[in-house]
Write a protein that holds these residues in place. Structure first.
Motif, mmCIF file in Angstrom:
data_model
loop_
_atom_site.group_PDB
_atom_site.id
_atom_site.type_symbol
_atom_site.label_atom_id
_atom_site.label_comp_id
_atom_site.label_asym_id
_atom_site.label_seq_id
_atom_site.Cartn_x
_atom_site.Cartn_y
_atom_site.Cartn_z
ATOM 1 N N GLU A 112 -6.630 -35.366 1.498
ATOM 2 C CA GLU A 112 -8.274 -35.253 2.046
ATOM 3 C C GLU A 112 -8.319 -34.438 0.816
ATOM 4 O O GLU A 112 -9.883 -33.531 0.859
ATOM 5 N N LEU A 113 -7.240 -33.402 0.048
ATOM 6 C CA LEU A 113 -8.417 -32.253 -1.032
ATOM 7 C C LEU A 113 -9.524 -33.278 -1.725
ATOM 8 O O LEU A 113 -9.484 -34.163 -2.438
ATOM 9 N N GLU A 114 -10.127 -32.073 -1.614
ATOM 10 C CA GLU A 114 -11.747 -32.712 -3.018
ATOM 11 C C GLU A 114 -10.393 -32.631 -4.119
ATOM 12 O O GLU A 114 -9.808 -31.210 -4.642
ATOM 13 N N PRO A 115 -11.199 -33.130 -5.178
ATOM 14 C CA PRO A 115 -11.414 -33.205 -6.825
ATOM 15 C C PRO A 115 -11.582 -31.903 -7.670
ATOM 16 O O PRO A 115 -12.062 -31.221 -6.538
ATOM 17 N N GLY A 116 -10.154 -31.511 -7.744
ATOM 18 C CA GLY A 116 -10.786 -29.670 -8.372
ATOM 19 C C GLY A 116 -10.248 -28.716 -7.429
ATOM 20 O O GLY A 116 -10.351 -27.747 -8.257
ATOM 21 N N ALA A 117 -9.266 -29.458 -6.191
ATOM 22 C CA ALA A 117 -9.488 -27.689 -5.571
ATOM 23 C C ALA A 117 -8.131 -27.064 -5.855
ATOM 24 O O ALA A 117 -7.546 -27.772 -6.693
ATOM 25 N N ASP A 118 -7.984 -26.229 -4.944
ATOM 26 C CA ASP A 118 -6.960 -25.270 -6.583
ATOM 27 C C ASP A 118 -5.651 -25.738 -5.024
ATOM 28 O O ASP A 118 -5.968 -25.064 -3.781
ATOM 29 N N VAL A 119 -4.732 -26.316 -5.864
ATOM 30 C CA VAL A 119 -3.506 -26.860 -4.472
ATOM 31 C C VAL A 119 -2.702 -25.605 -3.982
ATOM 32 O O VAL A 119 -2.684 -25.686 -2.649
ATOM 33 N N GLY A 120 -2.222 -25.068 -5.204
ATOM 34 C CA GLY A 120 -1.363 -23.789 -4.094
ATOM 35 C C GLY A 120 0.111 -24.341 -4.244
ATOM 36 O O GLY A 120 0.389 -25.811 -4.375
ATOM 37 N N ASP A 121 0.454 -24.105 -2.580
ATOM 38 C CA ASP A 121 1.665 -24.064 -3.133
ATOM 39 C C ASP A 121 1.265 -25.684 -1.584
ATOM 40 O O ASP A 121 1.536 -24.107 -0.679
ATOM 41 N N LEU A 122 1.707 -26.423 -1.511
ATOM 42 C CA LEU A 122 2.002 -27.041 -0.057
ATOM 43 C C LEU A 122 2.543 -26.885 0.805
ATOM 44 O O LEU A 122 2.901 -26.936 1.849
ATOM 45 N N TRP A 123 4.133 -26.079 -0.057
ATOM 46 C CA TRP A 123 5.068 -26.836 1.084
ATOM 47 C C TRP A 123 5.100 -25.083 1.895
ATOM 48 O O TRP A 123 5.566 -25.440 2.974
ATOM 49 N N ALA A 124 4.308 -24.308 1.692
ATOM 50 C CA ALA A 124 4.444 -22.854 2.267
ATOM 51 C C ALA A 124 3.212 -23.418 3.512
ATOM 52 O O ALA A 124 2.959 -22.299 4.349
ATOM 53 N N THR A 125 2.200 -24.323 3.108
ATOM 54 C CA THR A 125 0.800 -24.718 4.492
ATOM 55 C C THR A 125 2.060 -25.504 5.573
ATOM 56 O O THR A 125 3.072 -25.233 5.952
ATOM 57 N N PRO A 126 1.033 -25.460 6.610
ATOM 58 C CA PRO A 126 1.808 -25.421 8.103
ATOM 59 C C PRO A 126 2.381 -26.764 7.211
ATOM 60 O O PRO A 126 3.852 -27.395 8.668
ATOM 61 N N LEU A 127 1.588 -27.261 7.334
ATOM 62 C CA LEU A 127 2.194 -29.311 7.068
ATOM 63 C C LEU A 127 3.521 -28.904 6.514
ATOM 64 O O LEU A 127 4.528 -29.637 7.241
ATOM 65 N N GLY A 128 3.531 -28.806 5.241
ATOM 66 C CA GLY A 128 4.859 -28.034 4.486
ATOM 67 C C GLY A 128 5.621 -27.600 4.759
ATOM 68 O O GLY A 128 6.867 -28.519 4.840
ATOM 69 N N VAL A 129 5.788 -26.108 5.738
ATOM 70 C CA VAL A 129 6.672 -25.458 6.345
ATOM 71 C C VAL A 129 7.491 -26.656 7.568
ATOM 72 O O VAL A 129 8.287 -26.813 7.466
ATOM 73 N N ALA A 130 6.434 -27.406 8.359
ATOM 74 C CA ALA A 130 7.152 -28.547 9.512
ATOM 75 C C ALA A 130 8.045 -28.950 8.355
ATOM 76 O O ALA A 130 9.030 -29.623 8.826
ATOM 77 N N ALA A 131 7.363 -29.828 7.409
ATOM 78 C CA ALA A 131 8.107 -30.807 6.083
ATOM 79 C C ALA A 131 9.715 -30.692 6.047
ATOM 80 O O ALA A 131 10.703 -31.144 5.733
ATOM 81 N N ARG A 132 9.415 -28.935 5.664
ATOM 82 C CA ARG A 132 10.263 -28.467 5.121
ATOM 83 C C ARG A 132 11.604 -28.048 6.147
ATOM 84 O O ARG A 132 12.965 -28.351 6.235
ATOM 85 N N ALA A 133 11.319 -27.546 7.047
ATOM 86 C CA ALA A 133 12.061 -27.870 8.310
ATOM 87 C C ALA A 133 12.523 -28.945 8.629
ATOM 88 O O ALA A 133 14.075 -28.912 9.053
ATOM 89 N N ALA A 134 12.131 -30.261 8.800
ATOM 90 C CA ALA A 134 11.974 -31.442 8.933
ATOM 91 C C ALA A 134 13.631 -31.762 8.349
ATOM 92 O O ALA A 134 14.337 -32.247 8.250
ATOM 93 N N ASP A 135 13.243 -31.291 6.996
ATOM 94 C CA ASP A 135 13.976 -31.826 5.197
ATOM 95 C C ASP A 135 15.590 -30.525 5.517
ATOM 96 O O ASP A 135 16.758 -31.515 5.798
ATOM 97 N N GLU A 136 15.249 -29.804 6.202
ATOM 98 C CA GLU A 136 16.174 -28.878 6.333
ATOM 99 C C GLU A 136 17.308 -29.527 7.908
ATOM 100 O O GLU A 136 19.157 -29.358 7.633
#
Length: 182
Positions: A112-136
C-alpha cells in the motif's frame, strides 16, 4: 532414482493404508527438510535484498517471504505427527500460522506504500514489531522442538530384545533455528 522415489511412495501409501502412525524418525526427517527449505529461502531473500531501499524490491521481498512462510505452514499441516509429539506439532502449526499471518500483514502494508515513499525501517513499524515478536516465538518453539526431538536418543536400548523398535529410535535434527547458526 525413479525406483527409489517409487519405492518411497509405495511405502508411504502402504503405511497410510494400514493406518499406521509414522515413526518419529520419519516425521523428524520430513520436518527437518521442510524447515531447512524454508530457512534457506528466507536466507536467500535476505541476501538478495541486502540494503535496497527501492520499494519494488522491498515489495517482492515481502511477497516471497510470505510465500515461503505459507508454503511451510501447508507442509506442516500435511505432516502427520507421531502421538508422542502431537502437542508440540499442534503448537508449531499455531505459532507458525501466526507468524505467516503477521508477515502477510506487513507485506500488505508494504504493497500500500506510495511509489517513492520513504520506506524507513519496516521492522520498527507496529506491524514489523508484531512480525518480529511472532518470529521470536517461532524461534523459541524451534529450539524447544529440536531439543525435544534430540532427547529421544535411546541407543543404549538397541541390544534389548523385548523393547519395541519404536522405543529404540535415535532421532537427531538440525533445524537451524537461529540464522547466525545456519
Amino acid at each position: 532414482m525413479r525406483r527409489l522415489v517409487a519405492a518411497t511412495l509405495m511405502a508411504s501409501l502402504a503405511l497410510s493404508a494400514c493406518g499406521g502412525e509414522p515413526s518419529l524418525t520419519d516425521y523428524a526427517g520430513e520436518l527437518e527438510s521442510a524447515v531447512a527449505e524454508m530457512n534457506g529461502r528466507l536466507d536467500e531473500l535476505d541476501a538478495e535484498l541486502s540494503d535496497s531501499r527501492q520499494i519494488q524490491a522491498i515489495r517482492q521481498y515481502a511477497r516471497e517471504r510470505v510465500a515461503a512462510r505459507y508454503t511451510f505452514v501447508t507442509i506442516l499441516e500435511g505432516l502427520e505427527p507421531p502421538s508422542e509429539v502431537s502437542e508440540l506439532h499442534a503448537a508449531a502449526e499455531e505459532i507458525i500460522g501466526r507468524l505467516a499471518d503477521a508477515e502477510a500483514a506487513l507485506a500488505e502494508y508494504v504493497e500500500e506504500l506510495e511509489p517513492g515513499a520513504d520506506v524507513g525501517d519496516l521492522w520498527a513499524t507496529p506491524l514489523g514489531v508484531a512480525a518480529r515478536a511472532a518470529d521470536e516465538e517461532s524461534i523459541a518453539l524451534c529450539l524447544a522442538a529440536q531439543s525435544e526431538l534430540d532427547t529421544t536418543e535411546r541407543s543404549e536400548l538397541a541390544g534389548v530384545p523385548w523393547i519395541p523398535p519404536e522405543l529404540k529410535e535415535v532421532v537427531a535434527v538440525a533445524f537451524g533455528c537461529i540464522a547466525e547458526e545456519r
